[in-house]
Design a protein around this motif. Structure first.
Motif, PDB file in Angstrom:
ATOM      1  N   LEU A 126     -16.965 -35.227 -17.889  1.00 21.89           N
ATOM      2  CA  LEU A 126     -17.541 -36.243 -18.773  1.00 21.89           C
ATOM      3  C   LEU A 126     -18.101 -37.396 -17.944  1.00 21.89           C
ATOM      4  CD1 LEU A 126     -18.101 -36.998 -21.650  1.00 21.89           C
ATOM      5  CD2 LEU A 126     -15.856 -38.071 -21.800  1.00 21.89           C
ATOM      6  N   ARG A 127     -17.374 -37.770 -16.878  1.00 23.67           N
ATOM      7  CA  ARG A 127     -17.879 -38.848 -16.013  1.00 23.67           C
ATOM      8  C   ARG A 127     -19.177 -38.429 -15.331  1.00 23.67           C
ATOM      9  NH1 ARG A 127     -12.531 -39.740 -14.806  1.00 23.67           N
ATOM     10  NH2 ARG A 127     -12.649 -38.409 -12.951  1.00 23.67           N
ATOM     11  N   LEU A 146     -29.668 -33.150 -16.284  1.00 21.42           N
ATOM     12  CA  LEU A 146     -28.680 -33.364 -17.337  1.00 21.42           C
ATOM     13  C   LEU A 146     -28.418 -32.069 -18.091  1.00 21.42           C
ATOM     14  CD1 LEU A 146     -27.789 -36.159 -19.263  1.00 21.42           C
ATOM     15  CD2 LEU A 146     -29.253 -34.860 -20.754  1.00 21.42           C
ATOM     16  N   SER A 147     -29.503 -31.374 -18.422  1.00 26.17           N
ATOM     17  CA  SER A 147     -29.327 -30.172 -19.217  1.00 26.17           C
ATOM     18  C   SER A 147     -28.682 -29.079 -18.370  1.00 26.17           C
ATOM     19  CB  SER A 147     -30.669 -29.757 -19.820  1.00 26.17           C
ATOM     20  OG  SER A 147     -31.155 -28.607 -19.241  1.00 26.17           O
ATOM     21  N   PHE A 181     -21.331 -36.211 -16.428  1.00 29.70           N
ATOM     22  CA  PHE A 181     -22.372 -36.215 -17.458  1.00 29.70           C
ATOM     23  C   PHE A 181     -22.822 -37.642 -17.739  1.00 29.70           C
ATOM     24  CE2 PHE A 181     -23.834 -36.295 -21.878  1.00 29.70           C
ATOM     25  CZ  PHE A 181     -24.773 -35.274 -21.857  1.00 29.70           C
ATOM     26  N   GLN A 182     -21.856 -38.526 -17.793  1.00 30.32           N
ATOM     27  CA  GLN A 182     -22.136 -39.929 -18.088  1.00 30.32           C
ATOM     28  C   GLN A 182     -23.078 -40.522 -17.031  1.00 30.32           C
ATOM     29  OE1 GLN A 182     -22.171 -41.461 -20.430  1.00 30.32           O
ATOM     30  NE2 GLN A 182     -21.078 -43.371 -20.556  1.00 30.32           N
ATOM     31  N   TYR A 214     -30.640 -41.058 -16.839  1.00 36.77           N
ATOM     32  CA  TYR A 214     -31.710 -40.666 -17.765  1.00 36.77           C
ATOM     33  C   TYR A 214     -32.158 -41.863 -18.598  1.00 36.77           C
ATOM     34  CZ  TYR A 214     -34.226 -38.373 -21.511  1.00 36.77           C
ATOM     35  OH  TYR A 214     -35.197 -38.019 -22.412  1.00 36.77           O
ATOM     36  N   LEU A 215     -31.166 -42.616 -19.072  1.00 38.22           N
ATOM     37  CA  LEU A 215     -31.484 -43.810 -19.865  1.00 38.22           C
ATOM     38  C   LEU A 215     -32.304 -44.781 -19.027  1.00 38.22           C
ATOM     39  CD1 LEU A 215     -31.047 -45.454 -22.482  1.00 38.22           C
ATOM     40  CD2 LEU A 215     -29.019 -46.413 -21.416  1.00 38.22           C
ATOM     41  N   SER A 251     -35.797 -43.490 -18.599  1.00 41.16           N
ATOM     42  CA  SER A 251     -36.532 -43.554 -19.859  1.00 41.16           C
ATOM     43  C   SER A 251     -36.964 -44.975 -20.153  1.00 41.16           C
ATOM     44  CB  SER A 251     -35.662 -43.067 -21.009  1.00 41.16           C
ATOM     45  OG  SER A 251     -35.354 -41.730 -20.843  1.00 41.16           O
ATOM     46  N   LEU A 277     -33.896 -35.091 -17.149  1.00 39.59           N
ATOM     47  CA  LEU A 277     -33.471 -34.315 -18.315  1.00 39.59           C
ATOM     48  C   LEU A 277     -33.086 -32.912 -17.856  1.00 39.59           C
ATOM     49  CD1 LEU A 277     -33.187 -34.368 -21.413  1.00 39.59           C
ATOM     50  CD2 LEU A 277     -35.459 -33.388 -21.542  1.00 39.59           C
ATOM     51  N   ASN A 306     -26.467 -39.085 -17.618  1.00 32.72           N
ATOM     52  CA  ASN A 306     -26.972 -39.623 -18.878  1.00 32.72           C
ATOM     53  C   ASN A 306     -27.441 -41.067 -18.681  1.00 32.72           C
ATOM     54  OD1 ASN A 306     -27.575 -39.502 -21.557  1.00 32.72           O
ATOM     55  ND2 ASN A 306     -25.476 -39.774 -22.291  1.00 32.72           N
ATOM     56  N   ALA A 307     -26.686 -41.828 -17.914  1.00 33.97           N
ATOM     57  CA  ALA A 307     -27.050 -43.227 -17.667  1.00 33.97           C
ATOM     58  C   ALA A 307     -28.338 -43.298 -16.855  1.00 33.97           C
ATOM     59  CB  ALA A 307     -25.914 -43.942 -16.947  1.00 33.97           C
TER      60      ALA A 307
END
Lengths: 596, 580
Positions: free
Chosen positions: B217-218, B193-194, B220-221, B227-228, B231, B190, B224-225
């Protein structure tokens, strides 16, 4: 002025406001967001039925064991019941684990999607949007608000459904087993519901009060840390400590109040639970004497009562999760609904468009009618090098921003290659017109990544190295520990000012735009770096149409033409020598620059 | 060290904690007595005793339930309240200590870091001395009490029932450490990401100029992925962990059902004992699960306490010497003298070199020079915002290091270039030097600072809240407010460090004229980059790279044709251009 204060305050407390726990409009949009995961949502909701069934089965097994086997000393039968009980345990564990995972899965995926949408949306917004929305606020949307929404799927709405199923099941089973005894238990429900609602409500108010006081305390602390010098200069340590202690004890009182209601809630619910057992013993005991109720039935009833009270106790907590999720999703959708003020035109890449730029009677204001540019016109021919000079606030940077359409003009036209910038495809326009801002913004990541920026895979490594060499940056890059792989820290903190400027020139070379708008850095560097930078810049500008916001004497001397910008329009133009001879504004600017 | 500091703060509340412990023991007694009464009631039912006996047990259960609720509340009030008291004290101590630390400390410690210690770390400590302490005591008492009660019913059954517990405790601990590790991995991601999102949003100008949107965006993606993925790894562990509570309670019931049931059948124990035993085992489920959590509260609390102790162990840089003297608040002889003063900030080259300079009492000295020439350092030394070396700076003939800090600061009015206003009313901001200042005096200093008219114009006048969380005032207004609040103290020495940089030139001259009367009799040091403002001074000093390069009155300096004359010409040009 009033509106300004209002806006500030609204900003500070915006995240505190909690409204409805259910808003059909927002729920519809959230439901829409689950579209891809609907099957998972439905499965996790459906799992409540077998879970509730197994949970209800356990007390019943206890009853059967007591009445049919234990009291009759039937060891074999008892072992059978124990076996079934073990199966329900295993089943419950597996189903609950599965359901918990599925609920988290939905919540996390929705969070992932919303984050992606928010970030992607921000990439589309124009510069004016970022002027109005501070980074901190956008970060709150991306980090915290999406989390609140995900909580709703993880522990809010679905769990409420599950509780309803359990309660309904318990009620049905109790009524079916012994409706009179069931009614005795239910007699306590209003007491439980009312006291739980009362204490929960009080606890929530107390918690809100607690949050406000903590925010106040921390705001005071933060501000006093920032203004510590003032406090010490005015010898206010005593007074400030007293004010701090007052806020701190305010917070302590609020915290204790919150503890009182929280603890009371649990104490009362537990006491009512024990009271229910007492009632069951009293009434059920009578029934046992009458032979209407068995011992097993009584024990099972005691168990059912427990399972019945917990969901009622916890309903309030889930309600709060829903409230927070609604408030957050409102803010998220509010942001997603904002349309970018600047939309791309249709004209795709026009490589044949000549690298010419032109301002035609351009008017521009960032706010209201505070004109930064007023009736500004000029033209830069293909291959021409033009220097732009003027005092701070004359509008030089604005011209650069309008050229790559970061902002929209109010009146007049900005033309690139003979075409109005509003007709250009935005990406094509920005590929054509490269902008090098004054402050070198470097990204965390390798030197190589910082040179590539947009040019991801398209540029080969040797091309990067060549560009670095042309920009006089190759020498220092190769002396770095990992060369092109060297990790740059936030804002380029581990590079010198001169190195940062050389990197900025190198990456502009990699980007290779036909038209270059360059805002020269003003920060001073050592003479050796300065020579390297000037030399590199000369090579960067070679053969391009360029508009340079000049701060260096050499830049104006080498320019084909100099434009003097004053009060939002071009007031003088000509070569450096011509302008000097004319003895106007330029000559004074020049003398000023040299005097420094 | 952190443990000792914590104990030191706990000691005043030892009584509260002891009381809480007593309440917990009573609560545990009540909680154990209720199933015992149920047992007796069922035994009475089995024996077919009189209805009166059953009703007696029912009444006792009701009374025990009420008593249990009360002592339970008592235990929470005592221990959680005690924890809150410790937090309260610690926070006050921390703040008081921070007030004693000097500018140097604040230059090396970011506000964000200090805030995190004062809020997050303090919360972790509160959790340790509140819920952590409660939970540790309650777990111990519950385990001991419940074991005794179970042994009293049937030792053999107890042995069977407890058999899986060592394993369960181990399992719960392992789960807890896995969850801890995995949530840290999630937090880390996180953070990444942040950081990327934050950088992207702050660098949007470059993102736009280099058409980086798609690439960003890629990027970040990808984050983000990841992170998912992390999680969901955590979610899987938690999914296996959270139904464990039900499983533990269920295994207890199963043991009782099977082994206890057989004991009832063999008439070794009564049905009542069977029911009570089941209830006792249920008591143990939660403390078992919570043990790992409790231990992690202790671990995190102690680590946080360590970070707080770190701040508390920083010694204040300035302490008044035992023989430090007071200077009277309105000393007449407030001459300032720099004697061969050199000064360097830690880890950097010298900011001032061999400065020797006297400002006679009641006179005005202007200091000018390019950025970075040491002007501000010179000003900050006088009120000892930074500490001059011994024997280099004298006020009224006395080394400033021998003057009591408080009396020195009361004698020096200091107006910085970028003054800080608190988010309080204008009245409070201007009355910092004297909370009791009346309206007349406030109005007078506001007038001299050229602020009076604007205050009238504010919606709430003097009560208008300014600062970060109030009305945004301009830089010039802030500077004038800072001048007014310095004047309110009526200091014999006044230092204006580029105090009107954000006020336009005409307004500055206006303020200086209004000031001239107020300045009479005060020793004044004006640091400025506007030479027009310096021109009026009795004496002008030009600093270059920390040295005095020129000094004298305006006309003499112009005549000399040095640095001062050059700066003067530049400013004339600037004026001409802005008039064009």
């Amino acid at each position: 002025m009033r509106s300004h204060v209002g806006a500030n305050q609204a900003d500070g407390h915006e995240d505190e406001l909690l409204g409805k726990a259910y808003d059909s409009r927002l729920v519809a949009r959230l439901w829409e967001a689950t579209r891809a995961y609907r099957r998972v949502v439905l499965v996790s909701a459906f799992l409540f039925f077998p879970i509730a069934a197994l949970e209800l089965l356990q007390p019943y097994l206890l009853k059967v064991a007591i009445d049919s086997h234990i009291l009759r000393a039937d060891w074999g039968g008892l072992t059978g019941v124990a076996g079934v009980f073990l199966l329900t345990l295993a089943g419950l564990y597996a189903l609950r684990a599965l359901q918990s995972y599925l609920m988290q899965l939905t919540g996390q995926r929705i969070m992932h999607d919303l984050r992606h949408r928010l970030f992607a949306h921000a990439q589309k917004m124009d510069a004016a949007f970022f002027d109005k929305n501070p980074v901190g606020r956008l970060m709150t949307r991306i980090l915290n608000d999406v989390e609140a929404v995900s909580d709703m799927f993880g522990s809010g709405v679905v769990a409420i459904l599950g509780d309803l199923v359990t309660v309904a099941g318990v009620v049905a089973v109790m009524l079916a087993m012994n409706w009179r005894l069931a009614l005795v238990t239910f007699a306590l429900v209003p007491v439980l519901a009312v006291s739980a609602a009362y204490f929960r409500g009080q606890a929530r108010d107390a918690y809100r009060g607690l949050r406000t006081r903590l925010a106040r305390l921390n705001a005071f602390l933060q501000e006093n840390l920032q203004g510590m010098t003032v406090i010490q200069l005015f010898c206010r340590e005593g007074a400030e400590q007293r004010a701090f202690v007052a806020l701190n004890s305010d917070y302590r009182r609020a915290q204790f109040r919150s503890t009182v209601y929280d603890a009371s809630l649990y104490a009362v619910v537990e006491a009512i639970g024990s009271a229910a057992v007492a009632l069951l013993l009293w009434y059920g005991g009578g029934q046992i004497w009458e032979g209407v109720l068995t011992f097993g039935g009584l024990v099972a009833f005691i168990e059912y009562t427990n399972r019945f009270f917990l969901p009622i106790r916890d309903l309030g907590a889930k309600y709060a999760v829903m409230q927070a999720a609604m408030a957050s999703s409102e803010r998220i959708f509010g942001l997603l609904d904002l349309e970018p003020g600047i939309r791309s035109g249709a004209a795709a890449a026009r490589s044949e468009a000549p690298p010419i730029i032109e301002f035609k009677n351009v008017w521009f204001a960032y706010e209201g009618d505070e004109w930064v540019l007023s009736d500004c016109s000029f033209r830069v021919a293909a291959g021409e090098r033009v220097a732009l000079v003027g005092i701070t606030g004359a509008g030089k940077t604005t011209i650069a921003r309008l050229l790559n359409r970061s902002y929209e003009v109010a009146r007049g036209k900005v033309l690139v290659g003979g075409l109005d910038v509003s007709e250009w495809d935005l990406t094509a326009l920005r590929r054509r017109v490269g902008l090098v801002p004054q402050d070198v913004f470097l990204f965390t990541g390798s030197v190589e990544a910082n040179l590539r920026l947009a040019a991801d895979g398209a540029v080969r490594r040797d091309a990067l190295e060549r560009a670095a060499a042309v920009a006089n940056a190759r020498g220092f890059i190769e002396s770095l520990p990992e060369g092109f792989g060297y990790e740059i820290k936030e804002r380029g903190a581990n590079l010198s000012q001169g190195q940062r400027q050389l990197l900025a020139i190198a990456r502009a070379l990699v980007y290779n735009p036909a038209v270059l708008v360059l805002d020269e850095a003003t920060s001073s560097v050592d003479p050796e770096s300065e020579a390297l930078i000037q030399d590199a810049m000369e090579r960067l500008l070679e053969g391009r149409t360029s508009l340079v916001i000049a701060h260096r004497l050499s830049t104006v001397q080498r320019a084909d033409r100099v434009l003097v910008l004053h009060r939002g329009r071009v007031s003088e133009e000509g070569t450096h020598a011509e302008l000097l001879r004319r003895g106007g504004l330029y000559s004074r600017l020049y003398e000023l620059q040299c005097g420094r | 060290m952190p443990e000792r500091l914590l104990l030191q703060h706990l000691r005043p509340y030892a009584g509260r904690y002891a009381l809480g412990c007593g309440f917990l023991a009573l609560a545990s007694l009540c909680a154990l007595a209720i199933p015992w009464m149920v047992k007796r009631a069922i035994e009475a039912l089995e024996a077919g005793s009189a209805a009166g006996e059953l009703q007696g047990y029912v009444a006792i259960i009701l009374a025990l339930a009420a008593a249990h609720g009360l002592v339970r509340l008592g235990s929470r009030f005592a221990i959680l309240g005690g924890g809150q008291a410790v937090e309260f004290d610690l926070r006050n101590t921390l703040y008081g200590h921070l007030q004693k630390l000097s500018l140097g400390f604040y230059q090396t410690h970011r506000t964000g870091d200090l805030m995190s210690r004062a809020s997050n770390d303090l919360s972790a400590v509160k959790l340790l001395v509140g819920f952590g302490a409660l939970s540790l005591m309650a777990t111990t008492i519950t385990f001991v009490g419940t074991l005794v009660a179970m042994l009293a019913i049937d030792p053999r059954l107890t042995l069977y029932a407890m058999a899986p517990y060592p394993l369960l405790i181990l399992l719960a601990k392992r789960f807890n450490s896995t969850v801890h590790r995995q949530s840290q991995a999630v937090q880390e991601q996180l953070g990444a990401l942040s950081a990327q999102a934050h950088e992207n949003l702050t660098g949007m100008t470059v993102v736009r100029a280099y058409t980086m949107e798609a690439g960003e965006l890629r990027h970040f993606q990808r984050l983000n992925a990841e992170y998912l993925a992390r999680s969901l790894r955590l979610a899987r562990t938690q999914a296996a962990f959270s139904p464990l509570l039900g499983l533990i309670a269920g295994i207890g019931t199963l043991t009782i059902l099977w082994i206890g049931g057989a004991a009832v059948a063999e008439k070794r124990i009564t049905l009542g004992s069977f029911v009570a035993f089941n209830a006792y085992l249920a008591h143990l489920a939660w403390p078992t699960i919570a043990l790992g959590w409790t231990l992690s509260i202790v671990r995190r609390g102690l680590a946080a306490m360590g970070r707080i102790a770190e701040i508390l162990s920083v010694e204040p840089e300035f302490r008044d010497a035992a023989d430090a003297v007071e200077i009277a608040p309105h000393v007449r002889n407030a001459a300032i003298e720099f004697r061969n003063l050199s000064f360097a900030y830690e880890g950097r080259g010298p900011a001032l070199r061999n400065v020797t300079l006297t400002i006679p009492a009641g006179s005005t000295l202007a200091v000018v020079g390019p950025t970075g020439s040491g002007k501000s350092t010179l000003g900050a030394l006088v009120p000892r915002l930074i500490d001059p070396p011994p024997g280099t700076l004298f006020i009224g003939g006395r080394d400033v290091r021998g003057i009591r800090l408080e009396s020195l600061r009361r004698a020096v009015g200091y107006v910085p270039q970028d003054p800080f206003l608190f988010s309080r009313s204008l009245r409070e901001n201007l009355a910092l030097a004297d909370d009791a200042a009346d309206g007349k005096r406030l109005a007078e200093v506001a007038r001299v600072a050229g602020l009076a008219e604007e205050i009238e114009g504010f919606l709430h006048g003097w009560e208008t809240v300014v600062g970060e969380r109030g009305l945004t005032v301009s830089g010039g207004q802030r500077q004038r407010a800072a001048l007014a609040r310095a004047l309110l103290a009526d200091p014999p020495i006044l230092i204006l460090d580029d105090a009107f940089a954000n006020v336009d030139a005409a307004k500055e001259m206006e303020i200086l004229h209004a000031l001239s009367q107020v300045l009479r009799g005060r020793t004044t040091l004006i640091i400025t980059h506007r030479l027009k403002a310096a021109r009026e001074a009795d004496w002008i000093v030009v600093l270059g790279e920390g040295r005095i390069v020129e000094q004298g009155p305006h006309d003499a300096l112009i005549e000399r044709g040095g640095l001062y004359a050059r700066l003067w010409r530049i400013q004339q040009l600037e004026e001409e251009i802005s008039r064009a």
